[in-house]
Scaffold this motif. Structure first.
Motif, PDB file in Angstrom:
ATOM      1  N   MET A   1       0.825  -1.210   0.000  1.00 42.42           N
ATOM      2  CA  MET A   1       0.000   0.000   0.000  1.00 42.42           C
ATOM      3  C   MET A   1       0.858   1.258   0.000  1.00 42.42           C
ATOM      4  SD  MET A   1      -3.216  -0.834   2.456  1.00 42.42           S
ATOM      5  CE  MET A   1      -3.716   0.861   2.653  1.00 42.42           C
ATOM      6  N   ILE A   2       0.257   2.339  -0.390  1.00 47.94           N
ATOM      7  CA  ILE A   2       0.973   3.614  -0.451  1.00 47.94           C
ATOM      8  C   ILE A   2       0.509   4.481   0.726  1.00 47.94           C
ATOM      9  CG2 ILE A   2       1.271   5.726  -1.843  1.00 47.94           C
ATOM     10  CD1 ILE A   2       0.850   3.889  -4.297  1.00 47.94           C
ATOM     11  N   PRO A   3       1.461   5.103   1.455  1.00 46.83           N
ATOM     12  CA  PRO A   3       1.045   5.933   2.597  1.00 46.83           C
ATOM     13  C   PRO A   3       0.175   7.112   2.155  1.00 46.83           C
ATOM     14  CG  PRO A   3       3.439   5.627   2.566  1.00 46.83           C
ATOM     15  CD  PRO A   3       2.916   5.080   1.280  1.00 46.83           C
ATOM     16  N   ALA A   4      -0.604   7.621   3.090  1.00 48.99           N
ATOM     17  CA  ALA A   4      -1.341   8.870   2.834  1.00 48.99           C
ATOM     18  C   ALA A   4      -0.316   9.992   2.630  1.00 48.99           C
ATOM     19  CB  ALA A   4      -2.231   9.182   4.033  1.00 48.99           C
ATOM     20  N   ALA A   5      -0.704  11.021   1.902  1.00 46.49           N
ATOM     21  CA  ALA A   5       0.234  12.122   1.627  1.00 46.49           C
ATOM     22  C   ALA A   5       0.639  12.826   2.923  1.00 46.49           C
ATOM     23  CB  ALA A   5      -0.434  13.117   0.685  1.00 46.49           C
ATOM     24  N   PHE A   6       1.916  13.255   2.966  1.00 46.15           N
ATOM     25  CA  PHE A   6       2.371  14.026   4.123  1.00 46.15           C
ATOM     26  C   PHE A   6       3.426  15.031   3.667  1.00 46.15           C
ATOM     27  CE2 PHE A   6       4.663   9.898   4.051  1.00 46.15           C
ATOM     28  CZ  PHE A   6       5.961  10.318   3.824  1.00 46.15           C
ATOM     29  N   ASP A   7       3.601  16.087   4.466  1.00 47.50           N
ATOM     30  CA  ASP A   7       4.705  17.015   4.232  1.00 47.50           C
ATOM     31  C   ASP A   7       5.967  16.380   4.795  1.00 47.50           C
ATOM     32  OD1 ASP A   7       3.131  18.899   3.088  1.00 47.50           O
ATOM     33  OD2 ASP A   7       2.764  20.007   4.954  1.00 47.50           O
ATOM     34  N   TYR A   8       7.106  16.708   4.179  1.00 54.29           N
ATOM     35  CA  TYR A   8       8.369  16.098   4.591  1.00 54.29           C
ATOM     36  C   TYR A   8       9.392  17.191   4.859  1.00 54.29           C
ATOM     37  CZ  TYR A   8      12.811  13.611   3.912  1.00 54.29           C
ATOM     38  OH  TYR A   8      14.083  13.100   4.051  1.00 54.29           O
ATOM     39  N   VAL A   9      10.026  17.126   6.024  1.00 57.96           N
ATOM     40  CA  VAL A   9      11.140  18.050   6.284  1.00 57.96           C
ATOM     41  C   VAL A   9      12.335  17.245   6.774  1.00 57.96           C
ATOM     42  CG1 VAL A   9       9.882  20.200   6.773  1.00 57.96           C
ATOM     43  CG2 VAL A   9      10.259  18.549   8.611  1.00 57.96           C
ATOM     44  N   ALA A  10      13.539  17.717   6.448  1.00 58.96           N
ATOM     45  CA  ALA A  10      14.767  17.019   6.861  1.00 58.96           C
ATOM     46  C   ALA A  10      15.715  18.045   7.488  1.00 58.96           C
ATOM     47  CB  ALA A  10      15.407  16.331   5.667  1.00 58.96           C
ATOM     48  N   PRO A  11      15.488  18.371   8.759  1.00 54.99           N
ATOM     49  CA  PRO A  11      16.341  19.370   9.425  1.00 54.99           C
ATOM     50  C   PRO A  11      17.768  18.838   9.587  1.00 54.99           C
ATOM     51  CG  PRO A  11      14.869  18.309  11.007  1.00 54.99           C
ATOM     52  CD  PRO A  11      14.468  17.821   9.663  1.00 54.99           C
ATOM     53  N   THR A  12      18.705  19.757   9.840  1.00 51.46           N
ATOM     54  CA  THR A  12      20.101  19.339  10.000  1.00 51.46           C
ATOM     55  C   THR A  12      20.606  19.546  11.428  1.00 51.46           C
ATOM     56  OG1 THR A  12      20.772  21.511   9.193  1.00 51.46           O
ATOM     57  CG2 THR A  12      20.711  19.725   7.564  1.00 51.46           C
ATOM     58  N   SER A  13      19.717  19.956  12.332  1.00 47.42           N
ATOM     59  CA  SER A  13      20.126  20.081  13.742  1.00 47.42           C
ATOM     60  C   SER A  13      18.970  19.634  14.638  1.00 47.42           C
ATOM     61  CB  SER A  13      20.491  21.533  14.074  1.00 47.42           C
ATOM     62  OG  SER A  13      19.324  22.334  14.071  1.00 47.42           O
ATOM     63  N   VAL A  14      19.336  19.270  15.874  1.00 50.80           N
ATOM     64  CA  VAL A  14      18.306  18.876  16.856  1.00 50.80           C
ATOM     65  C   VAL A  14      17.377  20.059  17.123  1.00 50.80           C
ATOM     66  CG1 VAL A  14      17.957  18.215  19.281  1.00 50.80           C
ATOM     67  CG2 VAL A  14      19.697  17.054  17.905  1.00 50.80           C
ATOM     68  N   ALA A  15      17.957  21.254  17.220  1.00 52.95           N
ATOM     69  CA  ALA A  15      17.135  22.444  17.501  1.00 52.95           C
ATOM     70  C   ALA A  15      16.081  22.632  16.410  1.00 52.95           C
ATOM     71  CB  ALA A  15      18.036  23.680  17.594  1.00 52.95           C
ATOM     72  N   ASP A  16      16.472  22.459  15.145  1.00 55.47           N
ATOM     73  CA  ASP A  16      15.501  22.629  14.050  1.00 55.47           C
ATOM     74  C   ASP A  16      14.456  21.504  14.060  1.00 55.47           C
ATOM     75  OD1 ASP A  16      16.746  24.911  13.304  1.00 55.47           O
ATOM     76  OD2 ASP A  16      17.755  24.079  11.534  1.00 55.47           O
ATOM     77  N   ALA A  17      14.878  20.307  14.415  1.00 61.06           N
ATOM     78  CA  ALA A  17      13.916  19.187  14.482  1.00 61.06           C
ATOM     79  C   ALA A  17      12.887  19.445  15.584  1.00 61.06           C
ATOM     80  CB  ALA A  17      14.660  17.876  14.728  1.00 61.06           C
ATOM     81  N   LEU A  18      13.365  19.946  16.727  1.00 63.72           N
ATOM     82  CA  LEU A  18      12.439  20.241  17.830  1.00 63.72           C
ATOM     83  C   LEU A  18      11.475  21.361  17.442  1.00 63.72           C
ATOM     84  CD1 LEU A  18      14.858  20.008  20.892  1.00 63.72           C
ATOM     85  CD2 LEU A  18      13.014  18.410  20.293  1.00 63.72           C
ATOM     86  N   ALA A  19      11.997  22.350  16.708  1.00 62.48           N
ATOM     87  CA  ALA A  19      11.128  23.461  16.272  1.00 62.48           C
ATOM     88  C   ALA A  19      10.058  22.920  15.315  1.00 62.48           C
ATOM     89  CB  ALA A  19      11.968  24.547  15.598  1.00 62.48           C
ATOM     90  N   ALA A  20      10.454  22.031  14.409  1.00 62.17           N
ATOM     91  CA  ALA A  20       9.489  21.455  13.463  1.00 62.17           C
ATOM     92  C   ALA A  20       8.440  20.628  14.200  1.00 62.17           C
ATOM     93  CB  ALA A  20      10.222  20.595  12.433  1.00 62.17           C
ATOM     94  N   LEU A  21       8.887  19.907  15.223  1.00 66.25           N
ATOM     95  CA  LEU A  21       7.939  19.109  16.030  1.00 66.25           C
ATOM     96  C   LEU A  21       6.951  20.012  16.756  1.00 66.25           C
ATOM     97  CD1 LEU A  21       9.858  16.259  17.934  1.00 66.25           C
ATOM     98  CD2 LEU A  21       7.787  16.016  16.560  1.00 66.25           C
ATOM     99  N   ALA A  22       7.472  21.082  17.349  1.00 65.66           N
ATOM    100  CA  ALA A  22       6.613  22.005  18.106  1.00 65.66           C
ATOM    101  C   ALA A  22       5.582  22.648  17.177  1.00 65.66           C
ATOM    102  CB  ALA A  22       7.468  23.077  18.773  1.00 65.66           C
ATOM    103  N   GLU A  23       6.034  23.000  15.975  1.00 61.09           N
ATOM    104  CA  GLU A  23       5.137  23.666  15.020  1.00 61.09           C
ATOM    105  C   GLU A  23       4.009  22.726  14.568  1.00 61.09           C
ATOM    106  OE1 GLU A  23       6.387  26.405  11.370  1.00 61.09           O
ATOM    107  OE2 GLU A  23       6.239  24.312  10.872  1.00 61.09           O
ATOM    108  N   ALA A  24       4.360  21.442  14.347  1.00 58.81           N
ATOM    109  CA  ALA A  24       3.370  20.502  13.801  1.00 58.81           C
ATOM    110  C   ALA A  24       2.454  19.906  14.873  1.00 58.81           C
ATOM    111  CB  ALA A  24       4.087  19.395  13.050  1.00 58.81           C
ATOM    112  N   GLY A  25       2.902  19.913  16.137  1.00 59.71           N
ATOM    113  CA  GLY A  25       2.079  19.360  17.213  1.00 59.71           C
ATOM    114  C   GLY A  25       1.820  17.880  17.024  1.00 59.71           C
ATOM    115  N   ASP A  26       0.577  17.452  17.320  1.00 63.55           N
ATOM    116  CA  ASP A  26       0.226  16.026  17.280  1.00 63.55           C
ATOM    117  C   ASP A  26       0.285  15.423  15.883  1.00 63.55           C
ATOM    118  OD1 ASP A  26      -0.225  16.093  19.917  1.00 63.55           O
ATOM    119  OD2 ASP A  26      -2.440  16.136  19.795  1.00 63.55           O
ATOM    120  N   ASP A  27       0.317  16.277  14.854  1.00 64.43           N
ATOM    121  CA  ASP A  27       0.221  15.767  13.487  1.00 64.43           C
ATOM    122  C   ASP A  27       1.561  15.371  12.889  1.00 64.43           C
ATOM    123  OD1 ASP A  27      -2.493  16.061  13.438  1.00 64.43           O
ATOM    124  OD2 ASP A  27      -2.348  18.184  12.908  1.00 64.43           O
ATOM    125  N   ALA A  28       2.630  15.354  13.703  1.00 64.00           N
ATOM    126  CA  ALA A  28       3.957  15.039  13.155  1.00 64.00           C
ATOM    127  C   ALA A  28       4.445  13.680  13.628  1.00 64.00           C
ATOM    128  CB  ALA A  28       4.954  16.093  13.592  1.00 64.00           C
TER     129      ALA A  28
END
Ligand SMILES: Cc1cc2nc3c(=O)[nH]c(=O)nc-3n(C[C@H](O)[C@H](O)[C@H](O)COP(=O)(O)OP(=O)(O)OC[C@H]3O[C@@H](n4cnc5c(N)ncnc54)[C@H](O)[C@@H]3O)c2cc1C
Length: 284
Positions: A1-28
């Motif tokens: 099966m093919i996954p449902a569509a999602f946005d994709y980000v590939a941060p290069t630091s822990v700080a940026d990954a945490l910011a992306a997580l905070a921004e997306a909330g439960d949907d990430a």
């Protein structure tokens, strides 16, 4: 099966990954090696709006010494850990367990952090991590905190890593000079553990001076066989003495019943596999 569509980000630091997580909330959802997450997405058991790929964060990779600890980055793959003399010499039981994880393809992609956070009770690295008294470094918006192994595995597929947090590394007290063995019981090779036992022991003058035992798939989380650990201290490293000490290996466990075996079958397996694991660790 093919996954449902999602946005994709590939941060290069822990700080940026945490910011992306905070921004997306439960949907990430965070992506490590993808060996558990991608099947889940493909079966549409989960359909996050955003996938945050940790694969480009260099600070999450690598294995180093820090005094009397080994520090392993969460994105370190099984293959990298297997190739490490540090892991082999100071965390032998983990090294032995990784040899038993799935097949070379999965070991090449799968990460220690992903496996530990996924917390499948049949997974092979939880029990050795518990036996080695591993400390889990969890980073979130409020900074870093360290979780003891005994508090990390909360329930089936559930750990102390909260929403908006990442497991960033694990710290393993060096068990230099300790023997280690992982005894995995499967019906066919490359299968998930029906039951497995991680044993690490220190032998002095033919007797067991210290012992730590972790059990895989004997409950909803990895478990320590504390009664066996206590019984092993001072026991001769012989078949008879170890057999007696390992008799209580299933004490305090609550193993599942499934197509591979009943709960009682797993309870019967535990002392046998524990004896084998301890004898192999004591001889190594
Ligand atoms: C066919 C097959 C056979 C397998 N057999 C075995 C086996 O015999 N023994 C065994 O132990 N395992 C087995 N596995 C599982 C394998 O070990 C996976 O690699 C592992 O469970 C997940 O690691 P990953 O890096 O791929 O994580 P992913 O699949 O990318 O992520 C797993 C979960 O952890 C979360 N996550 C990942 N990293 C972090 C982090 N740093 N912080 C916070 N959350 C995070 C993700 O959001 C996701 O929920 C098998 C897998 C497959 C597909």
């Amino acid at each position: 099966m093919i996954p449902a569509a999602f946005d994709y980000v590939a941060p290069t630091s822990v700080a940026d990954a945490l910011a992306a997580l905070a921004e997306a909330g439960d949907d990430a959802k965070v992506l490590a090696g993808g060996q558990s997450l991608l099947p889940i997405l493909r079966m549409r058991l989960n359909a996050p709006e955003k996938v945050i790929d940790l694969g480009r964060i260099e600070e999450l990779r690598g294995i180093r010494e820090d005094g009397d600890h080994l520090v392993i980055g969460a994105m370190t793959t099984y293959t990298e850990a297997l190739a490490s003399d540090l892991v082999r010499d100071h965390a032998t039981v983990l090294h032995e367990a990784i040899k038993e994880v799935a097949d070379p393809q999965i070991r090449r992609r799968g990460t220690l952090g992903g496996a530990l956070v996924h917390a499948d009770p049949a997974g092979d690295v939880g029990a050795p991590a518990l036996a080695l008294d591993t400390e889990f470094v969890v980073t979130g918006p409020g900074g870093e905190r360290t979780v003891a192994a005994a508090d990390f595995f909360a329930d089936l597929f559930e750990t102390a890593v909260g929403d908006g947090e990442l497991l960033t590394s694990i710290r393993i007290p060096k068990h230099t000079g300790w023997g280690g063995h992982y005894e995995k019981f499967v019906r066919v090779s490359h299968q998930w553990s029906i039951v497995a036992v991680a044993a690490t022991v220190r032998v002095e003058g033919g007797s067991i001076a210290e012992a730590r035992i972790g059990l895989t798939n004997m409950g909803s989380t990895p478990l320590r066989a504390s009664a066996v650990e206590a019984a092993l201290v001072g026991a001769a490293a012989t078949d008879e003495a170890v057999r007696t000490a390992c008799a209580a290996a299933a004490e305090g466990t609550n193993p599942p019943s499934d197509l591979n075996g009943s709960s009682d079958y797993r309870r019967a397996l535990a002392p046998v596999l524990t004896r084998r694991a301890v004898l192999a660790a004591a001889g190594g």
